[in-house]
Design an enzyme around this catalytic site. Structure first.
Site, PDB file in Angstrom:
ATOM      1  N   GLU A 155     -13.272 -65.135 -22.307  1.00 15.28           N
ATOM      2  CA  GLU A 155     -13.778 -66.281 -23.055  1.00 15.28           C
ATOM      3  C   GLU A 155     -13.653 -67.572 -22.267  1.00 15.28           C
ATOM      4  OE1 GLU A 155      -9.423 -65.864 -24.250  1.00 15.28           O
ATOM      5  OE2 GLU A 155     -11.078 -64.602 -23.602  1.00 15.28           O
ATOM      6  N   ASP A 209     -11.901 -72.819 -22.227  1.00 19.69           N
ATOM      7  CA  ASP A 209     -11.452 -71.575 -22.863  1.00 19.69           C
ATOM      8  C   ASP A 209     -11.582 -71.727 -24.375  1.00 19.69           C
ATOM      9  OD1 ASP A 209      -9.765 -68.936 -22.213  1.00 19.69           O
ATOM     10  OD2 ASP A 209      -9.042 -69.814 -24.099  1.00 19.69           O
ATOM     11  N   ILE A 210     -12.248 -70.752 -25.014  1.00 17.67           N
ATOM     12  CA  ILE A 210     -12.442 -70.794 -26.467  1.00 17.67           C
ATOM     13  C   ILE A 210     -11.103 -70.500 -27.153  1.00 17.67           C
ATOM     14  CG2 ILE A 210     -13.695 -69.791 -28.411  1.00 17.67           C
ATOM     15  CD1 ILE A 210     -15.925 -69.047 -26.463  1.00 17.67           C
TER      16      ILE A 210
END
Length: 449
Positions: free
Chosen positions: A347, A304-305
């Protein structure tokens, strides 16, 4: 100009030639009949010419002898005109008998008959000489009586020979007609067989030039119907079938491209071009089932960004899209061959690692984290934006006994990494009691109890 049945000839041309060949047997039969007729007429003319060489001299001899009867009857020793007629006829008869002797030289029966006539003629000539030289009336009368008898005998022999020649001529004509009939029969049979063979040969090549491309086209359509969209048809022709093959190949190209587009739409994420959420679920289930059969682990990394919403709000959605694409490309570079990168949603990405232990997956996850931290997103304005990511790792069957629990464990590990400060890797914790229970359940299932 192309040959009628060459690959370069058109279908129309082949059909015209094929229909034209149907007339070949009739033309050949007509030609054969004409040749046979000419041959028969020529044979009879030849036979008639040969017969004339014997009949005409014999008829002339017979005619001269008949006229000689009256000459001998009125012949007188002092009659100069009668003597001249006799001399002329004597020369004619002598020359014609010589011709007959030469003509029948190789035919003993007819030759002997001619020799008998010649002998009789010599006797008649002797009597005629006596008549013209006689001085006594009694001598003259006796010579005329003998001459009359000899003339009747020679006429009888010439007529018999004439009858034999006519009979021979009729028999020869019959034999010739029979020979001509047999010749015509064999000639017609030969021409018929030749014409039939030629017609069959043309029909064979015509049918092959049509059926072979049709079979190739039908096979191509069948393969296309079976889903082999990569199949193409190749024909070494320049005719209408080749045009059909080119049209078929164009259609197959369009179908294959459409299928590829549909496959991409159905399996790949439209932005990052990695597998989408549906493919993530399918591949994870496939690898877990494969893990169960091969008794080897399979690991899952959830990526996950960090602060992605802030990046979107600050720099715009275009920057967010660039960040997602950069991370997707980076994941594909950093994982092993055979590992599966998917966009899980928003994301968040999921990386499926077949045959990877917990330790292996942690090493790969850490390598990914470092690569993302070192990577910056370059905006169209040439502005560089740094970014980081949090990663959660879980392994089947160490941390979960099914697909859903494996995803849940990896997600929980991911959220733990974010809670602990982001930009880090966290591995799922093992509940020893639950792990032993799950292991026992799997053993019971395998044993069928």
């Amino acid at each position: 100009m192309s040959l009628p049945f060459s690959p370069q000839s058109s279908l129309h041309q082949r059909l015209r030639v094929g229909l034209g060949t149907m007339l070949v047997p009739l033309i050949m039969l007509a030609g054969g009949a004409l040749i046979s007729f000419e041959g028969a007429v020529g044979s009879f003319e030849q036979q008639d010419s040969i017969s004339r060489q014997a009949l005409f001299p014999l008829a002339e001899v017979e005619g001269e002898i008949l006229e000689l009867t009256s000459v001998a009857t009125h012949a007188q020793p002092t009659n100069t005109m009668t003597l001249q007629n006799y001399r002329r006829k004597q020369l004619v008869i002598k020359s014609q008998l010589a011709l007959l002797s030469d003509y029948f030289q190789g035919q003993p029966t007819k030759f002997n008959s001619v020799q008998e006539i010649r002998r009789q003629w010599l006797e008649i000539a002797r009597l005629c000489e006596q008549i013209f030289e006689a001085t006594e009336p009694e001598q003259l009368a006796n010579a005329k009586v003998q001459l009359s008898q000899r003339l009747q005998g020679i006429l009888k022999n010439t007529q018999e020979l004439n009858y034999r020649l006519i009979a021979f001529q009729n028999e020869a004509n019959f034999d010739k007609a029979r020979a001509v009939r047999e010749k015509v029969r064999y000639l017609v049979a030969f021409i018929s067989l030749l014409a039939l063979a030629l017609a069959l040969l043309f029909a064979f090549y015509l049918s092959r030039s049509i059926t072979d491309p049709l079979q190739t086209l039908a096979k191509g359509v069948e393969k296309l119907g079976q889903g082999e969209l990569h199949h193409r048809i190749t024909l070494e022709t320049q005719d209408e079938f080749n045009h059909l093959a080119e049209t078929f190949n164009l259609m197959a190209n369009q179908l294959e491209q459409s299928q590829q587009d549909l496959y991409r739409l159905a399996t790949l994420d439209g932005l990052t071009e990695v597998y989408n959420r549906r493919e993530f679920n399918r591949w994870l289930l496939v690898e877990i089932e494969r893990s169960q059969r091969g008794e080897h682990p399979v690991s899952l990394i959830m990526v996950d960004i960090d602060h992605f919403k802030r990046l979107n709000d600050t720099y715009g959605h275009q920057a967010g899209d660039l960040a997602l694409c950069e991370v997707a490309q980076l994941l594909q570079r950093e994982v092993r061959p055979g590992d599966i990168v998917c966009r899980y949603g928003g994301e968040e990405f999921g990386v499926i690692l077949p045959k990877a232990t917990s330790a292996d997956s942690w090493v790969i996850a850490e390598r990914i984290r470092l690569a993302i931290a070192e990577k910056s997103v370059v905006l169209p304005s040439q502005q560089h934006i740094d970014m980081t990511a949090s990663l959660g790792v879980a392994t089947y069957p160490d941390h979960a006994d099914c697909k859903e629990r494996l995803v849940k464990q990896a997600d929980q590990a991911l959220y733990t990494a974010k809670y602990q400060g982001r930009n880090r890797v966290h591995s799922a914790e093992v509940n020893e009691c639950n792990h032993q229970i799950n292991k026992l359940q799997r053993m019971l299932v395998k044993q069928g109890t």
